[in-house]
Design a protein around this motif. Sequence first.
Motif, PDB file in Angstrom:
ATOM      1  N   PHE A 265       3.299   1.684  10.407  1.00 20.64           N
ATOM      2  CA  PHE A 265       3.926   0.991  10.035  1.00 20.64           C
ATOM      3  C   PHE A 265       1.986   0.020   9.888  1.00 20.64           C
ATOM      4  CE2 PHE A 265       8.247   0.630   9.746  1.00 20.64           C
ATOM      5  CZ  PHE A 265       8.636   0.357   8.710  1.00 20.64           C
ATOM      6  N   LYS A 266       1.381   0.874  10.999  1.00 17.27           N
ATOM      7  CA  LYS A 266       0.073  -0.557  11.462  1.00 17.27           C
ATOM      8  C   LYS A 266      -1.064   0.631  10.016  1.00 17.27           C
ATOM      9  CE  LYS A 266      -0.406  -1.711  15.715  1.00 17.27           C
ATOM     10  NZ  LYS A 266      -0.686  -1.475  17.042  1.00 17.27           N
ATOM     11  N   ILE A 267      -0.857   1.768   9.972  1.00 16.34           N
ATOM     12  CA  ILE A 267      -1.365   2.915   9.142  1.00 16.34           C
ATOM     13  C   ILE A 267      -1.302   1.932   7.412  1.00 16.34           C
ATOM     14  CG2 ILE A 267      -1.251   4.643   7.784  1.00 16.34           C
ATOM     15  CD1 ILE A 267      -1.009   6.038  10.289  1.00 16.34           C
ATOM     16  N   LEU A 268      -0.105   1.664   7.051  1.00 17.01           N
ATOM     17  CA  LEU A 268      -0.206   1.313   5.869  1.00 17.01           C
ATOM     18  C   LEU A 268      -0.548  -0.549   6.071  1.00 17.01           C
ATOM     19  CD1 LEU A 268       4.132   1.371   5.208  1.00 17.01           C
ATOM     20  CD2 LEU A 268       2.120   2.303   4.173  1.00 17.01           C
ATOM     21  N   GLY A 269      -0.906  -1.004   6.755  1.00 18.97           N
ATOM     22  CA  GLY A 269      -1.265  -2.309   7.223  1.00 18.97           C
ATOM     23  C   GLY A 269      -2.658  -2.573   7.244  1.00 18.97           C
ATOM     24  N   THR A 270      -3.657  -1.493   7.556  1.00 17.82           N
ATOM     25  CA  THR A 270      -4.856  -0.992   7.221  1.00 17.82           C
ATOM     26  C   THR A 270      -5.160  -0.317   5.861  1.00 17.82           C
ATOM     27  OG1 THR A 270      -4.856  -0.265   9.782  1.00 17.82           O
ATOM     28  CG2 THR A 270      -6.445   0.495   8.159  1.00 17.82           C
ATOM     29  N   GLU A 271      -4.348   0.133   5.190  1.00 22.11           N
ATOM     30  CA  GLU A 271      -4.892   0.494   4.164  1.00 22.11           C
ATOM     31  C   GLU A 271      -4.716  -0.096   3.285  1.00 22.11           C
ATOM     32  OE1 GLU A 271      -1.699   3.177   3.476  1.00 22.11           O
ATOM     33  OE2 GLU A 271      -2.610   5.055   4.487  1.00 22.11           O
ATOM     34  N   LYS A 272      -3.228  -1.325   3.495  1.00 17.75           N
ATOM     35  CA  LYS A 272      -3.595  -2.402   2.140  1.00 17.75           C
ATOM     36  C   LYS A 272      -4.833  -3.516   2.691  1.00 17.75           C
ATOM     37  CE  LYS A 272      -0.335  -5.875   0.454  1.00 17.75           C
ATOM     38  NZ  LYS A 272       1.300  -6.725   1.165  1.00 17.75           N
ATOM     39  N   PHE A 273      -5.496  -3.354   3.545  1.00 17.53           N
ATOM     40  CA  PHE A 273      -6.378  -4.685   4.018  1.00 17.53           C
ATOM     41  C   PHE A 273      -7.979  -3.763   3.369  1.00 17.53           C
ATOM     42  CE2 PHE A 273     -10.355  -5.415   6.523  1.00 17.53           C
ATOM     43  CZ  PHE A 273     -10.194  -7.014   6.774  1.00 17.53           C
ATOM     44  N   VAL A 274      -7.700  -3.026   3.254  1.00 19.31           N
ATOM     45  CA  VAL A 274      -8.432  -2.020   2.681  1.00 19.31           C
ATOM     46  C   VAL A 274      -8.545  -1.706   1.425  1.00 19.31           C
ATOM     47  CG1 VAL A 274      -9.335   0.415   2.123  1.00 19.31           C
ATOM     48  CG2 VAL A 274      -9.307   0.041   4.486  1.00 19.31           C
ATOM     49  N   VAL A 275      -7.434  -2.343   0.780  1.00 17.58           N
ATOM     50  CA  VAL A 275      -7.488  -2.409  -0.927  1.00 17.58           C
ATOM     51  C   VAL A 275      -7.765  -3.829  -0.863  1.00 17.58           C
ATOM     52  CG1 VAL A 275      -5.955  -2.632  -2.199  1.00 17.58           C
ATOM     53  CG2 VAL A 275      -4.832  -0.623  -1.170  1.00 17.58           C
TER      54      VAL A 275
END
Length: 411
Positions: A265-275
Amino acid sequence: MFSIKAATRLIFSKKKKTFINFLSIISISTLTIGATAMIVVLSVYNGLENTLKSVYNDFDPEIKIVKKENIFFENVLINKIRSVKNVSAVTSVLENKVILQNKEKEVVANLKGVGENFIDQKRIINNMTEGEFFFNQNKLDYAVFGRGIKYSLGITSDTDFQNIKVYSLNNTGRLNPMLLQQNLFNQKNLKVAGVFAIENSFDNSYVFSSLLFAQDLFNKKNMVSSYEVKLVDESKIIRTKEELMTLLGNEYSVLSNIEQREALFKILGTEKFVVYLVFLAILFLSSINIFFLLIMMGVQKRKDIAIMYSFGAKRFQIRNIFIFQGLIIGLTSGIFGSFFGWVITWTQKTFGVIQIEMTSSLITAYPVDFLLKDLFNVFIMVIVVSLLASVIPSIISTSKYNFSNINKSFV
């Protein structure tokens, strides 16, 4: 009010179809497309996150308790855990690696021995594809196998004549020159009660047995590796976790369902921030149209500006006309972008227009989930970008140098 009315008339004027009118439409369109795309992509990330949570909630407990120092510990905490008000059920679990063998076929798997009340957790039982969920019958040991293990071992669940051999490392053994005389593995037999299917990572690696069977196989009498807790009210999970941490002390880790998959879920959160960052950059590029629009408008409307200035309009009022033009473009783009983003997301969620062309996929259509938080964030970003793009043109168009030139040309 003067600045707002002037800005509105300059943007939406219908008297002449000039290049500036065309550039106004382009500015609104590009920001609208950017806002729409951003909302749709963020909704896809939300849908993916919710899908993963749903999948893992079918396997992971709402709260998991493990010991920080040792993998295995004595099974003496059940009554303590049950004393917490929001706890509905507590299951003792003993989990370790095993080798499963059926004739010539072998698989390395995780054997998860669970207490009798595991069925009250209502997780794996809802994902059964074959057979039933039970562990003992006619004094024989049964287990529930993942679908991937079933295929790897060639297991059939509709017969009592098939025995699956289970091997675990005998950790009481010691390596010495008499190695061949030692029994390095414990071995027991299991029959197949049923098969479950959740997701490949679980289906290919997990087998569920009774806690007593696992304790006997691993030589861990009255030992467990974790406790799995089901709550009465899952919305109070944070408060319940804190109560359990206070009750059990620093020796134990109390993990919520999100914390059990924290890395994912940290990876998903980071990817969303990059978006967010990528689309913010796209919005800034789109706002260049606003910059040139207002620069050209300042040049084309210099006589109108001179008239307003000669009738007593203040410099800040003229400057605000340009800033309000950027604000109006941002508001219009934000409204249209939010609407189109919601329509596309709703259509995908309702009708599943875009399908996932994979036979092994858990879902047939791309998951989406529209959140008001994302809409608000995107709307604010569009407004801020539009305002920033209008600041420099407003300063240039109202500088003393420009006003002197305007007045000369007007006279």
